[in-house]
Design a protein around this motif. Structure first.
Motif, short mmCIF file in Angstrom:
data_model
loop_
_atom_site.label_atom_id
_atom_site.label_comp_id
_atom_site.label_asym_id
_atom_site.label_seq_id
_atom_site.Cartn_x
_atom_site.Cartn_y
_atom_site.Cartn_z
N GLN A 128 0.82 -1.21 0.00
CA GLN A 128 0.00 0.00 0.00
C GLN A 128 0.86 1.27 0.00
O GLN A 128 0.55 2.24 -0.69
CB GLN A 128 -0.94 0.03 1.20
CG GLN A 128 -2.12 -0.87 1.08
CD GLN A 128 -2.98 -0.84 2.34
OE1 GLN A 128 -2.58 -0.33 3.37
NE2 GLN A 128 -4.17 -1.42 2.23
N VAL A 129 1.92 1.26 0.78
CA VAL A 129 2.79 2.44 0.84
C VAL A 129 3.45 2.66 -0.51
O VAL A 129 3.59 3.80 -0.97
CB VAL A 129 3.84 2.29 1.96
CG1 VAL A 129 4.91 3.34 1.86
CG2 VAL A 129 3.17 2.34 3.32
N LEU A 130 3.86 1.59 -1.18
CA LEU A 130 4.47 1.74 -2.49
C LEU A 130 3.50 2.25 -3.54
O LEU A 130 3.88 2.99 -4.44
CB LEU A 130 5.04 0.40 -2.96
CG LEU A 130 6.41 0.03 -2.42
CD1 LEU A 130 6.80 -1.35 -2.94
CD2 LEU A 130 7.45 1.05 -2.79
N ARG A 131 2.25 1.87 -3.42
CA ARG A 131 1.26 2.25 -4.43
C ARG A 131 0.80 3.69 -4.28
O ARG A 131 0.34 4.29 -5.23
CB ARG A 131 0.07 1.33 -4.36
CG ARG A 131 0.42 -0.09 -4.84
CD ARG A 131 -0.75 -0.95 -4.93
NE ARG A 131 -1.54 -0.51 -6.09
CZ ARG A 131 -2.77 -0.89 -6.30
NH1 ARG A 131 -3.36 -1.70 -5.48
NH2 ARG A 131 -3.41 -0.45 -7.36
N TRP A 132 0.86 4.27 -3.07
CA TRP A 132 0.33 5.62 -2.85
C TRP A 132 1.32 6.64 -3.15
O TRP A 132 2.26 6.99 -3.09
CB TRP A 132 -0.21 5.78 -1.44
CG TRP A 132 -1.45 5.00 -1.20
CD1 TRP A 132 -2.29 4.49 -2.15
CD2 TRP A 132 -2.01 4.65 0.04
NE1 TRP A 132 -3.32 3.83 -1.55
CE2 TRP A 132 -3.18 3.91 -0.20
CE3 TRP A 132 -1.65 4.86 1.34
CZ2 TRP A 132 -3.98 3.40 0.78
CZ3 TRP A 132 -2.44 4.35 2.34
CH2 TRP A 132 -3.59 3.63 2.06
#
Length: 97
Positions: free
Chosen positions: A93-97
């Motif tokens: 999730q952190v990589l995608r945002w």
């Protein structure tokens, strides 16, 4: 992709290679507020299985009830799997945002 995102996600992915050490180092080295936030959350999520392990050991050595020990071991294993999956999901999730 920014360095901050990569470092934040690596804090969660460190469950594979250095569960406590990497997020603590990142917390003290990186000065970005968002990275520090994710590093703290990663350390806390890595502490939950350790604390459940300590409670399971307490149950084994102090309590005599076999069913309580068995239930504790099942809960310990389930908690470890949930935290492991949660760390992977948060890292993605952190990589995608």
């Amino acid at each position: 992709m920014s360095v901050e995102k990569v470092m934040s996600s690596l804090c969660y992915f460190s469950v594979f290679f250095a569960p406590f050490l990497f997020p603590i180092i990142v917390f003290f080295v990186m000065r970005d507020e968002e990275v520090s936030y994710h590093a703290k959350r990663a350390v806390l999520s890595h502490l939950f299985p350790f604390l459940s392990f300590v409670l399971a050991l307490f149950a084994v050595f102090v309590m005599d009830a076999g069913s309580v020990i068995f239930l504790g071991m099942i809960l310990f294993g389930l908690l470890n799997v949930i935290v492991f999956i949660w760390n992977i999901v948060k890292g993605i999730q952190v990589l995608r945002w």
